[in-house]
Design an enzyme around this catalytic site. Structure first.
Site, PDB file in Angstrom:
ATOM      1  N   GLY A  68       0.773  -1.247   0.000  1.00  0.00           N
ATOM      2  CA  GLY A  68       0.000   0.000   0.000  1.00  0.00           C
ATOM      3  C   GLY A  68       0.795   1.283   0.000  1.00  0.00           C
ATOM      4  O   GLY A  68       0.307   2.322  -0.448  1.00  0.00           O
TER       5      GLY A  68
ATOM      6  N   GLU B 117       3.688   4.219   5.730  1.00  0.00           N
ATOM      7  CA  GLU B 117       2.464   3.414   5.683  1.00  0.00           C
ATOM      8  C   GLU B 117       1.385   4.122   4.855  1.00  0.00           C
ATOM      9  O   GLU B 117       1.401   5.345   4.721  1.00  0.00           O
ATOM     10  CB  GLU B 117       1.942   3.244   7.114  1.00  0.00           C
ATOM     11  CG  GLU B 117       1.793   1.854   7.667  1.00  0.00           C
ATOM     12  CD  GLU B 117       1.023   0.827   6.883  1.00  0.00           C
ATOM     13  OE1 GLU B 117       0.983   0.847   5.648  1.00  0.00           O
ATOM     14  OE2 GLU B 117       0.443  -0.040   7.547  1.00  0.00           O
ATOM     15  N   ASP B 118       0.450   3.338   4.334  1.00  0.00           N
ATOM     16  CA  ASP B 118      -0.672   3.954   3.623  1.00  0.00           C
ATOM     17  C   ASP B 118      -1.708   4.498   4.602  1.00  0.00           C
ATOM     18  O   ASP B 118      -2.219   5.593   4.443  1.00  0.00           O
ATOM     19  CB  ASP B 118      -1.313   2.961   2.623  1.00  0.00           C
ATOM     20  CG  ASP B 118      -1.672   1.612   3.244  1.00  0.00           C
ATOM     21  OD1 ASP B 118      -1.455   1.396   4.454  1.00  0.00           O
ATOM     22  OD2 ASP B 118      -2.188   0.739   2.499  1.00  0.00           O
TER      23      ASP B 118
ATOM     24  N   ASP C 284      -4.845   2.301  10.904  1.00  0.00           N
ATOM     25  CA  ASP C 284      -6.252   1.982  11.145  1.00  0.00           C
ATOM     26  C   ASP C 284      -6.383   1.526  12.606  1.00  0.00           C
ATOM     27  O   ASP C 284      -6.466   2.351  13.502  1.00  0.00           O
ATOM     28  CB  ASP C 284      -6.648   0.906  10.125  1.00  0.00           C
ATOM     29  CG  ASP C 284      -8.118   0.546  10.139  1.00  0.00           C
ATOM     30  OD1 ASP C 284      -8.933   1.413  10.450  1.00  0.00           O
ATOM     31  OD2 ASP C 284      -8.450  -0.609   9.830  1.00  0.00           O
TER      32      ASP C 284
ATOM     33  N   LYS D 178      -6.918   6.884  10.483  1.00  0.00           N
ATOM     34  CA  LYS D 178      -8.340   6.645  10.783  1.00  0.00           C
ATOM     35  C   LYS D 178      -8.447   6.446  12.295  1.00  0.00           C
ATOM     36  O   LYS D 178      -8.570   5.320  12.784  1.00  0.00           O
ATOM     37  CB  LYS D 178      -8.798   5.378  10.040  1.00  0.00           C
ATOM     38  CG  LYS D 178     -10.241   5.402   9.590  1.00  0.00           C
ATOM     39  CD  LYS D 178     -10.706   4.029   9.150  1.00  0.00           C
ATOM     40  CE  LYS D 178     -10.454   3.695   7.723  1.00  0.00           C
ATOM     41  NZ  LYS D 178     -10.917   2.330   7.367  1.00  0.00           N
TER      42      LYS D 178
ATOM     43  N   PHE E 246     -14.416   2.606   4.650  1.00  0.00           N
ATOM     44  CA  PHE E 246     -13.389   1.838   3.938  1.00  0.00           C
ATOM     45  C   PHE E 246     -12.934   2.640   2.721  1.00  0.00           C
ATOM     46  O   PHE E 246     -13.731   2.966   1.845  1.00  0.00           O
ATOM     47  CB  PHE E 246     -13.927   0.472   3.513  1.00  0.00           C
ATOM     48  CG  PHE E 246     -12.829  -0.437   3.068  1.00  0.00           C
ATOM     49  CD1 PHE E 246     -12.026  -1.089   3.996  1.00  0.00           C
ATOM     50  CD2 PHE E 246     -12.555  -0.601   1.723  1.00  0.00           C
ATOM     51  CE1 PHE E 246     -10.983  -1.898   3.580  1.00  0.00           C
ATOM     52  CE2 PHE E 246     -11.515  -1.415   1.300  1.00  0.00           C
ATOM     53  CZ  PHE E 246     -10.730  -2.062   2.236  1.00  0.00           C
ATOM     54  N   VAL E 247     -11.661   2.964   2.687  1.00  0.00           N
ATOM     55  CA  VAL E 247     -11.149   3.838   1.620  1.00  0.00           C
ATOM     56  C   VAL E 247     -10.253   3.054   0.665  1.00  0.00           C
ATOM     57  O   VAL E 247      -9.630   2.053   1.045  1.00  0.00           O
ATOM     58  CB  VAL E 247     -10.393   5.054   2.202  1.00  0.00           C
ATOM     59  CG1 VAL E 247     -11.345   5.948   2.981  1.00  0.00           C
ATOM     60  CG2 VAL E 247      -9.227   4.635   3.098  1.00  0.00           C
TER      61      VAL E 247
ATOM     62  N   ARG F   3      -5.731   0.022  -6.264  1.00  0.00           N
ATOM     63  CA  ARG F   3      -4.501   0.653  -5.755  1.00  0.00           C
ATOM     64  C   ARG F   3      -3.993   1.741  -6.700  1.00  0.00           C
ATOM     65  O   ARG F   3      -3.318   2.666  -6.287  1.00  0.00           O
ATOM     66  CB  ARG F   3      -3.389  -0.390  -5.597  1.00  0.00           C
ATOM     67  CG  ARG F   3      -3.620  -1.425  -4.512  1.00  0.00           C
ATOM     68  CD  ARG F   3      -2.311  -2.184  -4.280  1.00  0.00           C
ATOM     69  NE  ARG F   3      -2.489  -3.427  -3.552  1.00  0.00           N
ATOM     70  CZ  ARG F   3      -2.512  -3.531  -2.223  1.00  0.00           C
ATOM     71  NH1 ARG F   3      -2.397  -2.460  -1.487  1.00  0.00           N
ATOM     72  NH2 ARG F   3      -2.644  -4.706  -1.634  1.00  0.00           N
TER      73      ARG F   3
HETATM   74  P1  IMP Z   1      -3.972  -1.612  10.936  1.00  0.00           P
HETATM   75  O1  IMP Z   1      -5.372  -1.998  11.300  1.00  0.00           O
HETATM   76  O2  IMP Z   1      -3.637  -0.207  11.429  1.00  0.00           O
HETATM   77  O3  IMP Z   1      -2.987  -2.636  11.399  1.00  0.00           O
HETATM   78  O4  IMP Z   1      -3.924  -1.527   9.354  1.00  0.00           O
HETATM   79  C1  IMP Z   1      -3.385  -2.557   8.602  1.00  0.00           C
HETATM   80  C2  IMP Z   1      -3.576  -2.407   7.129  1.00  0.00           C
HETATM   81  O5  IMP Z   1      -4.959  -2.585   6.815  1.00  0.00           O
HETATM   82  C3  IMP Z   1      -3.208  -1.076   6.485  1.00  0.00           C
HETATM   83  O6  IMP Z   1      -1.839  -0.960   6.208  1.00  0.00           O
HETATM   84  C4  IMP Z   1      -3.997  -1.185   5.186  1.00  0.00           C
HETATM   85  O7  IMP Z   1      -3.267  -1.906   4.225  1.00  0.00           O
HETATM   86  C5  IMP Z   1      -5.238  -1.952   5.600  1.00  0.00           C
HETATM   87  N1  IMP Z   1      -6.375  -1.040   5.774  1.00  0.00           N
HETATM   88  C6  IMP Z   1      -6.858  -0.510   6.905  1.00  0.00           C
HETATM   89  N2  IMP Z   1      -7.912   0.292   6.657  1.00  0.00           N
HETATM   90  C7  IMP Z   1      -8.091   0.267   5.314  1.00  0.00           C
HETATM   91  C8  IMP Z   1      -9.024   0.914   4.415  1.00  0.00           C
HETATM   92  O8  IMP Z   1      -9.920   1.703   4.786  1.00  0.00           O
HETATM   93  N3  IMP Z   1      -8.870   0.624   3.099  1.00  0.00           N
HETATM   94  C9  IMP Z   1      -7.914  -0.218   2.617  1.00  0.00           C
HETATM   95  N4  IMP Z   1      -7.022  -0.820   3.416  1.00  0.00           N
HETATM   96  C10 IMP Z   1      -7.115  -0.591   4.748  1.00  0.00           C
END
Ligand code: IMP
Length: 182
Positions: free
Chosen positions: A45, A99-100, A103, A131, A152-153, A165
Site C-alpha cells: 500500500g 504506511e498507507d 487503522d 483513521k 473503507f477507503v 490501488r
Molecule cells: P492496521 O489496522 O492499522 O494494522 O492496518 C493494517 C492495514 O490494513 C493497512 O496498512 C492497510 O493496508 C489496511 N487497511 C486498513 N484500513 C483500510 C481501508 O480503509 N482501506 C484499505 N485498506 C485498509
C-alpha cells in the site's frame, strides 16, 4: 473503475501538495542528523505515497521495503507475519516507516517494535492516512497526510481485494460494489 467510487475524499492535487509539505517538514527535521533516515515502505500500500513523498525530501535518503500481513507468511511477530524482510542491516539507523493508513494501529505498533529489535536507533511513522476512530492500540503516526472518517477507503495504494490501488486519488467505494463482492 471510477464508477465504483461513491465519493472522493482526497484529490490527486491535494495529495501532491500535502506530500510537498511533509517532504519539506521531514527535510527540516532530519537535516542535522549525521546518519540520514532509511525510508522503509510497507508493501504494497505505501508504494505510490513513498514514490510521491520522497521527491520532496531534500536529503540523501535511501529506501527499502518490508511486506507484512496479518493472515499469511513465514515468521510471526505477535499477530503480524513477515512475508518479506529488509535487505540490509538497520543497526543504529534512524527509520522513517512509511504506511498507507494507520487503522487499528496493530501493524505499525508491531513493525515499530520489530525495527527496534533489529537495532534501529529511532523509528518514526509517516502515514498518508489516519483513521483514529478505529484505533485499538496506543500508537500514533509522527507525520500524517490526512485524517479520514471511519469508512473503507481505496486508491493511491489502498486496495479492496487487491484492486483500486492505482487510482490517483483516495475515495470511498460504493456499498453495492462492496456487497456484491462479499
Ligand atoms: P492496521 O489496522 O492499522 O494494522 O492496518 C493494517 C492495514 O490494513 C493497512 O496498512 C492497510 O493496508 C489496511 N487497511 C486498513 N484500513 C483500510 C481501508 O480503509 N482501506 C484499505 N485498506 C485498509
Amino acid at each position: 473503475m471510477k464508477n465504483a467510487i461513491k465519493k472522493i475524499l482526497v484529490t490527486e492535487e491535494e495529495i501532491k501538495q500535502r506530500c510537498q509539505e511533509m517532504g519539506r517538514q521531514i527535510t527540516e527535521d532530519y537535516k542535522n542528523y549525521e546518519v540520514k533516515p532509511l525510508l522503509v515502505g510497507l508493501l504494497k500500500g505505501s508504494v505510490p505515497f513513498l514514490a510521491e513523498l520522497m521527491k520532496y525530501i531534500e536529503l540523501d535518503v535511501k529506501y527499502d521495503f518490508m511486506c507484512v500481513s496479518s493472515y499469511e507468511g513465514t515468521e510471526s511477530v505477535n499477530d503480524v507475519k513477515i512475508i518479506m524482510d529488509l535487505n540490509s542491516s538497520i543497526k543504529d539507523m534512524p527509520i522513517l516507516l512509511i504506511e498507507d493508513i494507520v487503522d487499528t494501529g496493530q501493524t505499525v505498533k508491531t513493525v515499530k517494535e520489530l525495527l527496534y529489535n533489529k537495532g534501529a536507533s529511532e523509528v518514526k511513522v509517516v502515514s498518508l492516512l489516519d483513521k483514529p476512530e478505529r484505533r485499538v492500540v496506543d500508537v500514533e503516526a509522527n507525520y500524517i497526510g490526512f485524517t479520514v472518517p471511519n469508512e473503507f477507503v481505496i486508491g493511491f495504494g489502498l486496495d479492496y481485494n487487491q484492486s483500486f490501488r492505482n487510482l490517483p486519488f483516495v475515495g470511498v467505494l460504493k456499498e453495492e460494489f462492496y456487497e456484491e463482492n462479499n
